[in-house]
Write an enzyme that holds these catalytic residues in place. Structure first.
Site, mmCIF file in Angstrom:
data_model
loop_
_atom_site.group_PDB
_atom_site.id
_atom_site.type_symbol
_atom_site.label_atom_id
_atom_site.label_comp_id
_atom_site.label_asym_id
_atom_site.label_seq_id
_atom_site.Cartn_x
_atom_site.Cartn_y
_atom_site.Cartn_z
ATOM 1 N N CYS A 15 0.836 -1.199 0.000
ATOM 2 C CA CYS A 15 0.000 0.000 0.000
ATOM 3 C C CYS A 15 0.876 1.257 0.000
ATOM 4 O O CYS A 15 1.463 1.588 -1.028
ATOM 5 C CB CYS A 15 -0.975 -0.039 1.170
ATOM 6 S SG CYS A 15 -2.355 1.109 0.994
ATOM 7 N N HIS A 44 -3.438 -5.382 0.278
ATOM 8 C CA HIS A 44 -2.940 -5.853 1.573
ATOM 9 C C HIS A 44 -3.005 -7.385 1.620
ATOM 10 O O HIS A 44 -3.985 -7.960 2.108
ATOM 11 C CB HIS A 44 -3.781 -5.273 2.711
ATOM 12 C CG HIS A 44 -3.568 -3.817 2.945
ATOM 13 N ND1 HIS A 44 -2.697 -3.333 3.893
ATOM 14 C CD2 HIS A 44 -4.117 -2.731 2.336
ATOM 15 C CE1 HIS A 44 -2.718 -2.007 3.875
ATOM 16 N NE2 HIS A 44 -3.574 -1.615 2.934
ATOM 17 N N GLU A 63 -1.571 -9.398 3.530
ATOM 18 C CA GLU A 63 -1.472 -9.977 4.873
ATOM 19 C C GLU A 63 -2.820 -10.442 5.411
ATOM 20 O O GLU A 63 -2.895 -11.336 6.260
ATOM 21 C CB GLU A 63 -0.857 -8.965 5.853
ATOM 22 C CG GLU A 63 -1.690 -7.729 6.158
ATOM 23 C CD GLU A 63 -1.433 -6.560 5.232
ATOM 24 O OE1 GLU A 63 -1.688 -5.398 5.624
ATOM 25 O OE2 GLU A 63 -0.971 -6.799 4.096
#
Length: 713
Positions: free
Chosen positions: A559, A686, A688
């Site tokens: 990001c 993202h 994750e």
């Protein structure tokens, strides 16, 4: 899998299915235009290896639409998307199935894997007009596994077993481990052969966690449908392997907004709207509705729903929720609900005496509100003594075998194993009237916990962030790094570096911090720059990206970390010294990062580009595609307001920083790779948030492989 709602501009990036031809649309039997369709169109269904692609052409649309859904997503999502594209929320959308002379309406809850099977006629009915459907599939795709739809696929079956509920509350102090307890209990129930979903109740007045500071609340966990939620939902997803939605996070703000909207519509027939029954009824209805929604990619309602209460018993803002659950236990039946209370048993004094009084008072408060816990989970620094359990059982009206200790363990994956060793699963199943079925989940979990404890070879990763003083601010990043380290069989060491400490100004104001930060960065095997908002520390992140690029250190930017690497490259390689993001410098002549035009600049909550979006890779041979297993279509979760300026993309591509991934329209840059570097990668999304213990995020895995000098795919 997220629904891709825009036209796929470039066909080269997609996996190609078999070509088929289909006829133009036909008019349905009930068409009011007496044989003359008001519009015509066609639908081609292509079954890829891991998703279903739907090509819709209609005379009512300016250009064709291409949608992509996971095989286990309900077709109702497709219907809702059609209504959005046709700008008619009242349009009738149905899928008709004809077998012989029998015509049936396919249920909206049927998943795509079954909806487009062979052996029967299919017609998509849009506002009374029928669109012919043709189905194509790759060899080896899900289409070869399809069953011919039968009557049992066309209606939702009714389960004979009631949904079971597990309620997790907390006392004495906040942050005691309710989230891990709820996740662990959910995992244990799943290991017994049951389908599980989860709900988190946050009693704050905010609509969601999207506008909260990471320093105050920790990270904002983004869900597939764009919901911005508490980080505990990330624990549920990782432990139970779910993909939850925004409705799985209940807040006071959402409940009151729902009730007030209904009051304005006149839904309460002039009654005085009160906390009891209107607020409490809404809470119960919300829980029951979400508990019956599948979140694991399968059909039908889950067997068990775990509900976690945020905060502690006695908080004034929690009272309506406690009252709602008090009523709810009798609504669903006391035999279908189990209450867990997580409390603290502190160890004090020179002799290390375990004190039970805080837990006694906490249970007393809960029982005074009409809820009697069935299980006590006692947090402590050491294993709970038998005498302590006996005392708690005696004073808290809980069977001794249902008073369990949850002491500090070597890694988080040992928590559910610790609870299972104390017999909690057998007691819970007996309480809910469920049998235990054999699965491989617990043995696999034990192997994972043992692997984590066995790792000794260390790999260090510098995380250059803005909120490093609070570990929860980057909780999912930490978990994703851990997951990747397990796959690489390395012990991860995270060097937390405050980005501001790398800046030149810090050398003047606090030379010690400056030197320490740079020493940590240079000593790390890899560098990760996560997301963030605001201009504080941005120059430090840019310096970290520059150091990684110039010194061959593996780099991964997420990001804002993706954007600062672009800014650094523009300044130091392309020679645009004033290059910056319009977020931080509106006057720059080289705004390489700009605000997305459709994003509001005045309203902050829920206005970003959120949720699961598809990225298309230019080639199956690029590093990103190899890390993702050779696919060229990637669905990941996003949360951003700014994007790389398309005006400058060609300059970056020509100079070596190649944008290998774009959105489905080819307008937004999603992934870059630096061709001259061993591992210098960034992504706008993202990754994750979708990492799992046994399925690490590909880019995190790549970072750990490169940092530990292991071969990349």
């Amino acid at each position: 899998f997220g629904a891709c709602r825009r036209y796929l501009a470039s066909r080269q990036a997609m996996v190609k299915g078999k070509k088929t031809s289909i006829n133009m649309g036909v008019v349905g039997a009930g068409d009011p235009t007496n044989g003359e369709p008001s519009h015509t169109g066609l639908l081609v269904v292509k079954k890829m290896r891991d998703y279903v692609e739907l090509h819709l052409t209609s005379s009512l649309l300016e250009k064709p639409r291409v949608y992509a859904f996971g095989p286990n997503e309900p077709i109702g999502n497709f219907f809702a998307t059609i209504k959005e594209d046709f700008k008619d929320e009242h349009m009738s959308v149905e899928l008709q199935c004809t077998i012989g002379e029998t015509r049936s309406i396919v249920s909206e809850s049927i998943v795509h894997a079954y909806a487009w099977g062979a052996g029967s006629g299919r017609t998509l009915m849009l506002g009374g007009t029928g669109y012919d459907i043709s189905v194509a599939g790759e060899r080896g795709s899900a289409s070869e596994l399809q069953l011919t739809p039968r009557k049992r696929h066309l209606v939702e079956t009714t389960r004979s077993r009631d949904t079971k509920y597990i309620i997790v509350t907390g006392g004495v102090v906040s942050g005691i481990g309710k989230g891990v307890t709820a996740s662990s209990v959910g995992m244990l129930v799943k290991s017994a052969g049951y389908r599980v979903t989860a709900i988190k109740i946050d009693p704050y007045i905010n609509i969601d966690a999207g506008t909260m500071s990471p320093f105050e609340h920790g990270e904002v966990f983004v869900l597939d449908d764009g919901g911005e939620a508490d980080l505990d939902l990330g624990n549920y997803e990782r432990f139970i392997d779910l993909n939850l939605g925004r409705d799985n996070n209940i807040t006071t703000g959402k409940i009151y907004q729902n009730v007030l909207d209904r009051e304005r519509k006149g839904d309460f027939l002039g009654k005085t709207v009160q906390v009891v029954p209107h607020i409490t009824n809404t809470i119960q209805e919300w829980i029951e509705r979400v508990a019956h929604a599948p979140q694991d990619g399968q059909r039908g309602a889950p067997d068990v729903c775990v509900v976690e209460f945020g905060g502690t018993v006695g908080d004034i803002e929690s009272m309506p929720f406690i009252e709602a659950i008090r009523q709810f236990q009798w609504k669903v039946g006391r035999q279908n609900i189990a209450f867990f209370h997580v409390s603290l048993v502190p160890v004090v004094g020179a002799v290390g005496e375990e004190k039970t009084k805080p837990t006694q008072h906490s249970v007393q408060s809960l029982r005074a509100l009409g809820i009697s816990p069935d299980f006590l989970v006692c947090r402590s620094t050491r294993p709970l003594q038998k005498a302590t359990k006996e005392k708690l059982a005696n004073f808290c009206h809980v069977p001794e075998e249902q008073c369990v200790g949850m002491h500090d363990v070597s890694n988080i994956y040992r928590v559910p194993l610790l609870l299972e060793e104390q017999g909690i699963l057998d007691c819970l199943l007996e309480k809910l009237g469920l049998d235990r079925h054999p699965t491989t989940i617990l043995p696999e979990w034990r192997s994972l916990a043992a692997l984590v404890d066995s790792l000794t070879v260390e790999t260090s990763i510098a995380v250059v962030g803005k909120y490093t003083s609070l570990g929860d601010a980057y909780f999912s990043v930490t978990m994703a790094l851990n997951h990747a380290s397990y796959a690489c069989e390395r012990k991860i060491k995270i060097n937390w570096i405050e980005a501001q400490d790398l800046e030149v100004e810090q050398e003047k104001t606090d030379p010690a911090k400056y030197m320490t930060a740079w020493a940590q960065l240079k000593a790390s095997d890899g560098i990760l720059v996560p997301g963030g908002f605001g201009d504080r520390g941005v120059e430090g992140k840019i310096l970290a990206a520059q150091y990684a690029r110039e010194n061959g250190v593996p780099y991964f930017g997420i990001c804002l970390g993706f954007q600062v690497a672009v800014i650094e490259y523009a300044r130091n390689v392309l020679g645009w010294k004033d290059a910056h993001s319009s977020e931080f410098d509106e006057a720059t002549k080289h705004p390489v990062v700009i605000n997305m035009p459709e994003i509001s600049k005045t309203h902050m909550g829920g206005t970003m580009r959120l949720g699961s979006r598809r990225a298309i890779l230019k080639s199956s041979k690029c590093l990103s595609a190899r890390l993702y297993g050779g696919v060229t279509a990637i669905d990941e979760r996003h949360r951003h307001r700014y994007e790389v300026n398309p005006q400058f993309v060609s300059s970056f591509n020509q100079s070596g920083l190649e944008f290998v991934g774009q959105d489905i329209e080819g307008e937004r840059m999603e992934i870059f790779e630096l061709k001259s570097h061993h591992y210098y990668v960034g992504c706008q999304y993202h990754p994750e948030f979708k990492s799992r213990p046994g399925k690490p995020s590909p880019f995190f895995l790549g970072l750990l492989l490169a940092a530990s000098k292991q071969p990349l795919p």
